[in-house]
Design a protein around this motif. Structure first.
Motif, PDB file in Angstrom:
ATOM      1  N   GLU A 189      -4.418 -35.960 -82.426  1.00 20.01           N
ATOM      2  CA  GLU A 189      -5.509 -36.931 -82.367  1.00 20.01           C
ATOM      3  C   GLU A 189      -5.997 -37.099 -80.936  1.00 20.01           C
ATOM      4  N   MET A 190      -5.070 -37.108 -79.998  1.00 19.91           N
ATOM      5  CA  MET A 190      -5.446 -37.243 -78.591  1.00 19.91           C
ATOM      6  C   MET A 190      -6.169 -35.993 -78.106  1.00 19.91           C
ATOM      7  N   MET A 191      -5.732 -34.829 -78.560  1.00 19.36           N
ATOM      8  CA  MET A 191      -6.408 -33.591 -78.178  1.00 19.36           C
ATOM      9  C   MET A 191      -7.836 -33.572 -78.728  1.00 19.36           C
ATOM     10  N   ALA A 192      -7.986 -33.963 -79.997  1.00 19.51           N
ATOM     11  CA  ALA A 192      -9.323 -33.988 -80.600  1.00 19.51           C
ATOM     12  C   ALA A 192     -10.226 -34.975 -79.879  1.00 19.51           C
ATOM     13  N   LEU A 193      -9.636 -36.111 -79.492  1.00 15.44           N
ATOM     14  CA  LEU A 193     -10.401 -37.123 -78.786  1.00 15.44           C
ATOM     15  C   LEU A 193     -10.905 -36.585 -77.440  1.00 15.44           C
ATOM     16  N   LYS A 194     -10.040 -35.916 -76.714  1.00 10.34           N
ATOM     17  CA  LYS A 194     -10.417 -35.392 -75.406  1.00 10.34           C
ATOM     18  C   LYS A 194     -11.460 -34.271 -75.537  1.00 10.34           C
ATOM     19  N   LEU A 195     -11.343 -33.469 -76.584  1.00  7.72           N
ATOM     20  CA  LEU A 195     -12.363 -32.453 -76.812  1.00  7.72           C
ATOM     21  C   LEU A 195     -13.714 -33.113 -77.091  1.00  7.72           C
ATOM     22  N   GLU A 196     -13.647 -34.210 -77.860  1.00  5.78           N
ATOM     23  CA  GLU A 196     -14.876 -34.935 -78.175  1.00  5.78           C
ATOM     24  C   GLU A 196     -15.486 -35.537 -76.910  1.00  5.78           C
ATOM     25  N   GLN A 197     -14.641 -35.830 -75.929  1.00 10.08           N
ATOM     26  CA  GLN A 197     -15.114 -36.389 -74.663  1.00 10.08           C
ATOM     27  C   GLN A 197     -15.563 -35.306 -73.681  1.00 10.08           C
ATOM     28  N   GLY A 198     -15.481 -34.013 -74.105  1.00  9.00           N
ATOM     29  CA  GLY A 198     -16.006 -32.937 -73.284  1.00  9.00           C
ATOM     30  C   GLY A 198     -14.982 -32.170 -72.481  1.00  9.00           C
ATOM     31  N   TRP A 199     -13.686 -32.421 -72.732  1.00 12.47           N
ATOM     32  CA  TRP A 199     -12.651 -31.697 -71.985  1.00 12.47           C
ATOM     33  C   TRP A 199     -12.545 -30.271 -72.526  1.00 12.47           C
ATOM     34  N   ASP A 200     -12.062 -29.347 -71.664  1.00 11.51           N
ATOM     35  CA  ASP A 200     -11.818 -27.987 -72.145  1.00 11.51           C
ATOM     36  C   ASP A 200     -10.524 -27.959 -72.948  1.00 11.51           C
ATOM     37  N   LYS A 201     -10.312 -26.888 -73.721  1.00 11.94           N
ATOM     38  CA  LYS A 201      -9.198 -26.815 -74.677  1.00 11.94           C
ATOM     39  C   LYS A 201      -7.827 -26.920 -73.999  1.00 11.94           C
ATOM     40  N   VAL A 202      -7.632 -26.198 -72.905  1.00 10.85           N
ATOM     41  CA  VAL A 202      -6.326 -26.191 -72.255  1.00 10.85           C
ATOM     42  C   VAL A 202      -6.000 -27.579 -71.725  1.00 10.85           C
ATOM     43  N   ARG A 203      -6.966 -28.194 -71.052  1.00 10.00           N
ATOM     44  CA  ARG A 203      -6.724 -29.530 -70.496  1.00 10.00           C
ATOM     45  C   ARG A 203      -6.506 -30.562 -71.602  1.00 10.00           C
ATOM     46  N   ALA A 204      -7.273 -30.447 -72.687  1.00 11.73           N
ATOM     47  CA  ALA A 204      -7.133 -31.388 -73.808  1.00 11.73           C
ATOM     48  C   ALA A 204      -5.787 -31.203 -74.507  1.00 11.73           C
ATOM     49  N   ALA A 205      -5.360 -29.959 -74.658  1.00 11.08           N
ATOM     50  CA  ALA A 205      -4.104 -29.679 -75.364  1.00 11.08           C
ATOM     51  C   ALA A 205      -2.889 -30.157 -74.587  1.00 11.08           C
ATOM     52  N   THR A 206      -3.002 -30.172 -73.269  1.00 10.55           N
ATOM     53  CA  THR A 206      -1.839 -30.566 -72.450  1.00 10.55           C
ATOM     54  C   THR A 206      -1.870 -32.029 -72.046  1.00 10.55           C
ATOM     55  N   PHE A 207      -2.970 -32.725 -72.332  1.00 10.14           N
ATOM     56  CA  PHE A 207      -3.089 -34.121 -71.908  1.00 10.14           C
ATOM     57  C   PHE A 207      -2.080 -35.022 -72.627  1.00 10.14           C
ATOM     58  N   ALA A 208      -1.884 -34.790 -73.916  1.00  9.16           N
ATOM     59  CA  ALA A 208      -0.980 -35.649 -74.697  1.00  9.16           C
ATOM     60  C   ALA A 208       0.425 -35.639 -74.107  1.00  9.16           C
ATOM     61  N   TYR A 209       0.845 -34.461 -73.637  1.00  5.67           N
ATOM     62  CA  TYR A 209       2.195 -34.393 -73.076  1.00  5.67           C
ATOM     63  C   TYR A 209       2.298 -35.221 -71.810  1.00  5.67           C
ATOM     64  N   SER A 210       1.312 -35.082 -70.919  1.00  9.75           N
ATOM     65  CA  SER A 210       1.386 -35.797 -69.646  1.00  9.75           C
ATOM     66  C   SER A 210       1.222 -37.297 -69.804  1.00  9.75           C
TER      67      SER A 210
END
Length: 1016
Positions: free
Chosen positions: A410-431
């Motif tokens: 859900e956090m990855m999808a949210l970040k993608l919706e906010q315009g983040w690139d896939k790698v950054r969005a996929a790793t954001f939840a962990y950090s």
């Protein structure tokens, strides 16, 4: 989360992550098909039975001289909980019960100590004591029982076939033991008239000596030559019954043929020990137990193949009837739970797809089988079978294992919706959330710690809940931070620029605006919200007293167990007659699939939870297999209505099989003291009080009525003048009436006792007793009336003891809709008047389901401090603040509001399994609280005003918290239909629903009040 970013690592090593996914799936699939399957999880029976025989002794003499000596020595045992025993004429039985916290690995060594200690006192036991004998396999389960009937075949002929079948079945894979049921020992009886012996002047001892001397097996030596050693064999052993008849007995200068002196014939034990009847026909049974670690389904398949071959070779007239088929029951049970698991999977999938969208939902969907696959591998390695506990735990875990995946994707999808690139969005939840997710996951696992570490039979029985859910939750976090980023990277599409929004625009939608206003209102009116929440919590505590209490529910298996007890001292024939009366009624009932009677004892333990009964002449047990649980209930109602009129002189009860450790009668109260007569009076007073309770049925005492005896008052002066001792008189009477084994007939691999006794008319005629001719030596006889006077008296037929004190247990059954703890709690105050008037040294205690429930509760309570320490430590590691830790802990009890509401609404009882669910529920609630509090702290640390951080965090965490709670709640729906799991499912569903709402609304208000946050 500090340290290496596992999600980032996963994206840098995608080929290896894909390999791990494939290997996990393949190994998980292979492990699932190799998992053992069973109806119930195994638990250690910490009970050993010690028996000894002292022929001729009364119950009081056995108690004082034999049972007490055994018990006194056994009190030295390490790990002993209590000793329970009964003494009957000529028989002592002691049940050695170990504490439930005794390590199962040490139990065999303790049983060795029992044998060693009683061997040490063997010389101090009364003369002529036989034993002690030991049974440390009291808990063995015989999942398959077959009855063999033979139309036109004698018992001996049928036995030959059954013995051959037993040998065949012992070679079937996974078979551990095959025991006979209802097998009758053959005897050769020599029956003579005491009047005839007196007329002929034959000394009975002469017959005995003649037979023993001829049949003796003594070496005659051997002849050694230069080349050979040749053994001498002297003939003399008996060849047949006809051979016995031809033996000459020389007395008074005359030789008599033994067949002319008495009747000689071959028959079975009279009276029998135990017998088996299938649908009213005499039968021989084979009870089969499985090897440790075996697969009950595979065993069933092998047995069916073996029995098909065996039946094909049996002669016409011999039929095989399955009495208990545990593999079929387990297969049906596993199938039912598997369907429930699939339903739960489907529910979670639908929730994920509808709430997250197709692509995002599919990522969560893929994570479910991956986590389950890893869990199956871990179960296989840990030796955890598929059974009602582990499968139920899988369903519980299913609603929780998607939590981390939902949060991460859900956090990855949210970040993608906010315009983040896939790698950054996929790793954001962990950090940002990996550490609080891990802390929350471990807190949830810690909530199950009391289940895993509880030192009790109930705790051991339910251990799989902790093991399976713990493994699933930890693995779900690993999947969420390693596999989910990889799957999300490949399965999610970044929206085009036209559909991208900034962070605030995502939550600037009508629903979120309304929810934000609601949270803001709660924070602004925090005192009112907190007072209302406290009032609701207090009301739930008060209302909980109206929730029915139970230990474990009854099983949904269709069997009915009917126990029929006749008064102490009843004959075998009377027991048989009453059992046949019950069989005749059952033969006419349409609900009955089949029924099997066990006369003189109980059924072998065909399920682990059966309350097995030992051998008793005045007892029979009938196991009825009905066609369904609905028909089971209908038949039980009719039986209970019929019993009082049809069996006025017997104590009869029809019961369902239990779940969990067996407790016998659900409602029990014990009274202990020195004097049996005083005990009996007190117990009758207790029974009178209990009979006034509307929900207490079939109130009875475990020992009450006395047995009839004939007391022979011997004129010792006259006996001595005749040269007759008490020992000679007792031996004469025992030989005449009960029969004395004098030697053995050897036939193939069988040893058949040859028994001497008087003819039937004299053995079974009390009025003829005084006229029995007693041999006094030199071929002379006198009537018994010349040396003894017969008095009719009564004595205790059985004496029950607990920890060396005579103890009477007053017991009662309850209606199906009522719970045992509720009835026990209602009766205990009513017995206060009797307790207050107890003489010194007399004690009244609670037994039955309530006692077992208290023991199990205490075992849980003993682990609660450890659970709290673990939870607080995890919170401190995550929050680094005592205030915030205490804040999160305050949210844990809020689930009780929903628990009470759900149980009352659905009329479900609160039992041991539901209690485990409530404890685990506290961990789930704190998990959500940790994530929300951590989000607030992160926002404040980022420079957001505390007031806005509180409200904004609740809004941003709304969807993942509600989705994870909704998945867990809806996944419980299949379990809610289960009699065993239903109360736990209702507790978790109601508790988690209410607590999740309160977490999102009350926790922000509590945080604001706790830290005095002002509106900005």
């Amino acid at each position: 989360m500090q340290g290496p970013n596992l999600s980032e690592w996963a994206l840098k090593h995608q080929s290896f992550v894909l390999y791990l996914i494939l290997v996990s799936a393949l190994f998980g699939l292979a492990s699932y098909f190799k998992l053992g399957q069973a109806e119930d999880p195994s638990f250690t029976f910490r009970v050993m039975v010690v028996q000894a025989a002292w022929p001729g002794a009364s119950a009081e003499e056995v108690e004082r001289q034999l049972t007490d000596r055994i018990e006194k020595k056994l009190q030295e045992l390490p790990g002993l909980d209590f000793l329970r025993s009964y003494s009957k004429p000529g028989e002592s039985t002691v049940f050695v019960n170990l504490r439930e916290d005794v390590d199962p690995k040490t139990v065999p060594d303790i049983w060795y100590q029992v044998r060693k200690k009683l061997q040490d006192i063997r010389g101090s036991l009364p003369q002529d004591v036989q034993g002690p004998f030991f049974n440390d396999e009291f808990g063995d389960t015989y999942g398959n029982i077959y009855a063999f009937t033979g139309d036109g075949f004698s018992h001996a002929e049928l036995r030959e076939y059954v013995e051959d079948i037993r040998q065949t079945l012992l070679h079937v894979p996974d078979v551990s033991k095959v025991d006979f049921v209802g097998l009758q020992a053959e005897k050769i009886y020599i029956e003579s008239s005491d009047a005839k012996l007196a007329t002929l002047g034959i000394d009975p001892a002469l017959i005995i000596n003649t037979l023993q001397n001829q049949n003796v097996m003594i070496s005659a030596g051997d002849v050694s030559t230069e080349t050979d050693r040749v053994f001498l064999r002297v003939s003399g052993d008996f060849k047949s019954v006809e051979h016995l008849k031809e033996i000459g007995i020389r007395a008074g200068g005359n030789t008599f043929r033994l067949g002319d002196i008495g009747k000689i014939y071959r028959a079975y034990s009279d009276p029998p020990t135990t017998r088996m009847r299938y649908r009213g026909e005499e039968a021989i049974g084979l009870a089969i137990s499985m090897k440790a670690g075996g697969d009950i389904i595979e065993l069933g398949r092998h047995l069916r193949e073996a029995m098909d071959r065996i039946e094909a070779d049996l002669p016409k007239g011999i039929d095989v009837h399955p009495v208990s088929d545990q593999p079929a029951v387990v297969k049906s049970s596993i199938g039912e739970f598997t369907r429930s698991l699939m339903e739960a999977v489907a529910i979670v999938l639908v929730v994920s797809l509808l709430s997250l969208g197709l692509r995002t939902g599919l990522v969560v969907v893929v994570s479910i089988p991956l986590v389950l696959a890893i869990v199956f591998v871990a179960m296989r390695m840990a030796g955890i079978d598929l059974n009602k506990i582990s499968l139920g735990a899988l369903i519980i875990a299913l609603g929780l294992l998607v939590d981390d995946a939902i949060i991460a994707i859900e956090m990855m999808a949210l970040k993608l919706e906010q315009g983040w690139d896939k790698v950054r969005a996929a790793t954001f939840a962990y950090s940002s959330t990996a550490f609080p997710m891990l802390t929350g996951t471990l807190i949830t696992v810690a909530g199950f710690l009391p289940v895993g570490l509880a030192k009790s039979a109930a705790g051991e029985y339910t251990f799989g809940i902790f093991a399976v859910t713990g493994i699933a939750l930890v693995m779900s976090w690993f999947v969420a931070v390693v596999f989910i980023p990889y799957l999300g990277f490949h399965m999610l599409k970044a929206p085009d620029a036209a559909h991208q929004h900034d962070e605030h625009a995502v939550y600037d939608k009508p629903f979120y605006r309304r929810f934000r206003a609601l949270v803001a209102w709660c924070v602004d009116h925090r005192k009112l919200v907190l007072v209302a929440t406290t009032a609701a919590f207090a009301l739930s505590i008060f209302s909980f007293r109206f929730v029915q209490q139970q230990f474990f529910p009854n099983s949904t298996r269709p069997e009915i167990v009917v126990d029929l007890w006749l008064p102490e001292g009843s004959s075998w024939k009377q027991t048989e007659a009453e059992a046949k009366k019950l069989e005749a009624y059952l033969a006419e009932q349409k609900e009955v699939e089949n029924y099997t009677s066990y006369l003189g004892g109980g059924s072998p333990r065909f399920v682990l939870v059966l309350d097995q009964q030992l051998v008793n002449t005045n007892y029979s047990q009938t196991v009825i297999l009905t066609r369904s649980t609905e028909e089971r209930e209908a038949l039980i109602r009719r039986l209970e209505e019929r019993f009082p009129a049809e069996f006025p002189n017997a104590r009869v009860r029809a019961t369902r099989l239990p779940n969990g450790p067996p407790v016998g009668y659900p409602v029990q109260f014990r009274i202990s003291g020195e004097n049996p007569d005083t005990l009996r009076d007190l117990a009758e007073q207790m029974a009178a009080v209990m009979r006034q309770e509307p929900n207490a049925h079939n109130v009875n005492l475990d020992w009450n009525e006395k047995s009839k005896i004939l007391k022979l008052e011997v004129d010792q002066n006259k006996a001595r003048a005749l040269g007759l001792s008490t020992q000679q008189l007792s031996f004469n009477l025992r030989t005449l009436l009960a029969g004395t084994p004098i030697t053995q007939f050897r036939e193939d691999n069988e040893l058949i006792d040859i028994v001497a006794r008087t003819e039937y008319a004299n053995r079974n005629n009390v009025g003829r007793l005084q006229d029995l001719n007693i041999h006094i030596g030199n071929g002379r006889y006198v009537p018994l009336s010349q040396v003894a006077h017969v008095n009719y008296q009564a004595e205790n037929g059985v004496i029950w003891r607990r920890n060396r004190l005579p103890t009477i247990t007053v017991r009662a059954d309850i209606p199906a809709h009522v719970q045992a703890p509720d009835v026990t709690n209602a009766l205990w105050p009513k017995l206060q008047k009797i307790r207050d008037a107890l003489p010194p040294g007399y004690v009244m205690e609670i037994g039955g389901a309530m006692e077992s429930s208290i023991k199990s509760q205490n075992s849980i309570n003993a682990v609660m401090p450890l659970m709290l320490v673990v939870v607080i430590t995890l919170l401190m590691i995550q929050l680094q603040s005592l205030s915030r830790t205490f804040l999160v802990l305050l949210t844990a009890p809020l689930g009780l509001i929903g628990v009470t509401m759900a149980l009352l609404l659905f009329h479900m009882p609160f039992g041991f399994v539901a209690m485990l669910g409530v404890i685990a529920l506290a961990g789930m609630i704190m998990r959500n609280s940790v994530i929300l509090v951590d989000q607030i702290d992160q926002d404040i640390a980022a420079g957001i005003a505390p007031y806005e951080a509180i409200i904004g965090s609740a809004v941003r965490r709304f969807r993942p918290i509600m989705l994870t709670a909704l998945a867990a709640i809806l996944a419980m729906i299949p379990l809610s239909r289960s009699v065993f799991w239903g109360p736990m499912a209702a507790s978790i569903m109601g508790g988690l629903l209410v607590a999740t709402v309160l977490t999102l609304l009350v926790l922000p208000a509590l945080y604001a009040q706790w830290f005095r946050v002002k509106k900005t």
